[in-house]
Design a protein around this motif. Structure first.
Motif, PDB file in Angstrom:
ATOM      1  N   LEU A 236       0.823  -1.210   0.000  1.00 46.87           N
ATOM      2  CA  LEU A 236       0.000   0.000   0.000  1.00 46.87           C
ATOM      3  C   LEU A 236       0.856   1.259   0.000  1.00 46.87           C
ATOM      4  N   ASN A 237       2.144   1.090  -0.337  1.00 49.05           N
ATOM      5  CA  ASN A 237       3.095   2.209  -0.315  1.00 49.05           C
ATOM      6  C   ASN A 237       3.178   2.845   1.070  1.00 49.05           C
ATOM      7  N   GLU A 238       3.051   2.001   2.087  1.00 46.90           N
ATOM      8  CA  GLU A 238       3.138   2.463   3.476  1.00 46.90           C
ATOM      9  C   GLU A 238       4.334   1.796   4.155  1.00 46.90           C
ATOM     10  N   THR A 239       5.494   1.976   3.549  1.00 48.96           N
ATOM     11  CA  THR A 239       6.692   1.322   4.066  1.00 48.96           C
ATOM     12  C   THR A 239       7.041   1.813   5.461  1.00 48.96           C
ATOM     13  N   LYS A 240       6.894   3.113   5.688  1.00 47.88           N
ATOM     14  CA  LYS A 240       7.222   3.664   7.005  1.00 47.88           C
ATOM     15  C   LYS A 240       6.335   3.064   8.090  1.00 47.88           C
ATOM     16  N   PHE A 241       5.065   2.884   7.758  1.00 49.70           N
ATOM     17  CA  PHE A 241       4.161   2.267   8.729  1.00 49.70           C
ATOM     18  C   PHE A 241       4.548   0.813   8.968  1.00 49.70           C
ATOM     19  N   ALA A 242       4.962   0.126   7.906  1.00 50.74           N
ATOM     20  CA  ALA A 242       5.391  -1.265   8.043  1.00 50.74           C
ATOM     21  C   ALA A 242       6.637  -1.361   8.922  1.00 50.74           C
ATOM     22  N   VAL A 243       7.560  -0.417   8.742  1.00 50.96           N
ATOM     23  CA  VAL A 243       8.762  -0.389   9.582  1.00 50.96           C
ATOM     24  C   VAL A 243       8.381  -0.149  11.041  1.00 50.96           C
ATOM     25  N   PHE A 244       7.517   0.831  11.253  1.00 56.96           N
ATOM     26  CA  PHE A 244       7.078   1.151  12.615  1.00 56.96           C
ATOM     27  C   PHE A 244       6.357  -0.033  13.249  1.00 56.96           C
ATOM     28  N   CYS A 245       5.490  -0.659  12.486  1.00 58.41           N
ATOM     29  CA  CYS A 245       4.720  -1.792  12.993  1.00 58.41           C
ATOM     30  C   CYS A 245       5.644  -2.953  13.358  1.00 58.41           C
ATOM     31  N   SER A 246       6.581  -3.269  12.464  1.00 59.40           N
ATOM     32  CA  SER A 246       7.507  -4.381  12.713  1.00 59.40           C
ATOM     33  C   SER A 246       8.382  -4.112  13.931  1.00 59.40           C
ATOM     34  N   ALA A 247       8.914  -2.886  14.013  1.00 64.25           N
ATOM     35  CA  ALA A 247       9.801  -2.547  15.128  1.00 64.25           C
ATOM     36  C   ALA A 247       9.050  -2.553  16.455  1.00 64.25           C
ATOM     37  N   LEU A 248       7.873  -1.932  16.470  1.00 60.80           N
ATOM     38  CA  LEU A 248       7.104  -1.842  17.713  1.00 60.80           C
ATOM     39  C   LEU A 248       6.674  -3.224  18.201  1.00 60.80           C
ATOM     40  N   VAL A 249       6.162  -4.028  17.281  1.00 62.43           N
ATOM     41  CA  VAL A 249       5.723  -5.371  17.663  1.00 62.43           C
ATOM     42  C   VAL A 249       6.899  -6.204  18.157  1.00 62.43           C
ATOM     43  N   SER A 250       8.036  -6.079  17.470  1.00 65.42           N
ATOM     44  CA  SER A 250       9.215  -6.851  17.868  1.00 65.42           C
ATOM     45  C   SER A 250       9.666  -6.485  19.277  1.00 65.42           C
ATOM     46  N   ILE A 251       9.725  -5.188  19.554  1.00 69.52           N
ATOM     47  CA  ILE A 251      10.160  -4.739  20.883  1.00 69.52           C
ATOM     48  C   ILE A 251       9.196  -5.224  21.964  1.00 69.52           C
ATOM     49  N   ILE A 252       7.906  -5.097  21.689  1.00 68.34           N
ATOM     50  CA  ILE A 252       6.904  -5.477  22.695  1.00 68.34           C
ATOM     51  C   ILE A 252       6.943  -6.971  22.971  1.00 68.34           C
ATOM     52  N   TRP A 253       6.933  -7.780  21.893  1.00 67.71           N
ATOM     53  CA  TRP A 253       6.848  -9.221  22.149  1.00 67.71           C
ATOM     54  C   TRP A 253       8.146  -9.770  22.739  1.00 67.71           C
ATOM     55  N   ILE A 254       9.287  -9.173  22.416  1.00 66.92           N
ATOM     56  CA  ILE A 254      10.538  -9.631  23.031  1.00 66.92           C
ATOM     57  C   ILE A 254      10.499  -9.396  24.541  1.00 66.92           C
ATOM     58  N   PHE A 255      10.068  -8.206  24.949  1.00 64.03           N
ATOM     59  CA  PHE A 255       9.976  -7.904  26.380  1.00 64.03           C
ATOM     60  C   PHE A 255       8.935  -8.795  27.064  1.00 64.03           C
ATOM     61  N   VAL A 256       7.787  -8.966  26.416  1.00 59.54           N
ATOM     62  CA  VAL A 256       6.722  -9.782  27.008  1.00 59.54           C
ATOM     63  C   VAL A 256       7.147 -11.240  27.122  1.00 59.54           C
ATOM     64  N   PHE A 257       7.785 -11.745  26.086  1.00 61.14           N
ATOM     65  CA  PHE A 257       8.188 -13.148  26.107  1.00 61.14           C
ATOM     66  C   PHE A 257       9.308 -13.393  27.122  1.00 61.14           C
ATOM     67  N   ILE A 258      10.220 -12.432  27.245  1.00 61.69           N
ATOM     68  CA  ILE A 258      11.264 -12.565  28.269  1.00 61.69           C
ATOM     69  C   ILE A 258      10.628 -12.597  29.657  1.00 61.69           C
ATOM     70  N   ARG A 259       9.629 -11.745  29.847  1.00 60.34           N
ATOM     71  CA  ARG A 259       8.931 -11.715  31.140  1.00 60.34           C
ATOM     72  C   ARG A 259       8.227 -13.036  31.410  1.00 60.34           C
TER      73      ARG A 259
END
Length: 255
Positions: free
Chosen positions: A72-95
């Motif tokens: 959808l030509n929304e690369t910046k949103f895809a980057v933001f989504c991937s980064a945010l989800v990655s950070i959240i699930w890494i912290f949650v899974f470590i917990r």
């Protein structure tokens, strides 16, 4: 079917302000992470662990969304989504699962992803590296003072570590393969372009011989070698064709 999916991943972008390399890397990373959580979902279902399943579904949806938004030509949103989800699930899974499961290694994937898709200055990239290192240290310190919420059985824990290791290497390998392939293709085209320019600037287009400027450079180098004692002898031969004007008048000046 596999060929169609590969074509989808490597499909070019329509927006001239977006780059194909970034979109392909994001799609590849989203695909690997989607398969990762799908694998975890199946693993926990087989093991009869129902509580961790609730964490898998949002992650599956998030990476599917990140994959879709690249079209959808929304690369910046895809980057933001991937980064945010990655950070959240890494912290949650470590917990939830603790340090020994190896989830923290996905921080390296996030770091490589940031280096590969970012056109920021090198100092900013090193700052990203420092932040990733700090996050890893914070997570390690946290796990030393807090027990995980879910204690996995020995066999499941081993399988989980293997799955994490496989997908970490798969994701990093895919990102670097696309990144280096793009760079190597650009470098190859640049070399070919420079060679073409060198030929156009050095050779006579009609005869394919050195032009006047290149011939003078060639002779200057040889004369210097001769004066420096690197050549024992040197000779210049000049050839001439009699009545060449008749050939030009008969067959044309381009022959």
């Amino acid at each position: 079917m596999i060929q169609k999916f590969v074509t989808m991943i490597f499909k070019d972008v329509e927006n001239e302000n977006e780059t194909k390399k970034v979109s392909v890397i994001l799609r590849l990373n989203a695909t690997v992470m989607f398969l990762y959580f799908l694998c975890l979902l199946i693993m926990f279902l087989i093991a009869g662990e129902s509580k961790p399943l609730l964490m898998m579904i949002p992650c599956l949806c998030a990476y599917a969304l990140a994959f879709y938004t690249t079209y959808l030509n929304e690369t910046k949103f895809a980057v933001f989504c991937s980064a945010l989800v990655s950070i959240i699930w890494i912290f949650v899974f470590i917990r939830n699962f603790g340090w020994d499961c190896g989830i923290q290694h996905f921080i390296f994937v996030l770091l490589v992803l940031g280096f590969a898709i970012s056109y920021s200055r090198l100092t900013l990239k090193f700052a990203m590296s420092g932040v990733a290192c700090a996050c890893r240290l914070v997570l390690y310190a946290y796990t030393k003072s807090h027990e995980p919420l879910y204690v996995l059985d020995g066999e499941i824990s081993v399988v989980y570590q293997v799955v994490n290791t496989v997908f970490v290497f798969a994701s990093m390998s895919g990102i670097m393969a696309v990144f280096t392939k793009d760079s190597m293709e650009m470098e190859k085209k640049l070399v070919q372009y420079n060679e073409k320019l060198h030929k156009l600037a050095s050779l006579d287009p009609l005869t394919g011989l050195l032009n006047r400027r290149s011939m003078r450079e060639f002779l200057d180098k040889r004369i210097k070698l001769y004066h420096d004692g690197h050549m024992e002898s040197m000779a210049i031969a000049i050839g001439d064709i009699d009545f060449f004007k008749k050939i030009n008048d008969t067959y044309g000046h381009e022959c």
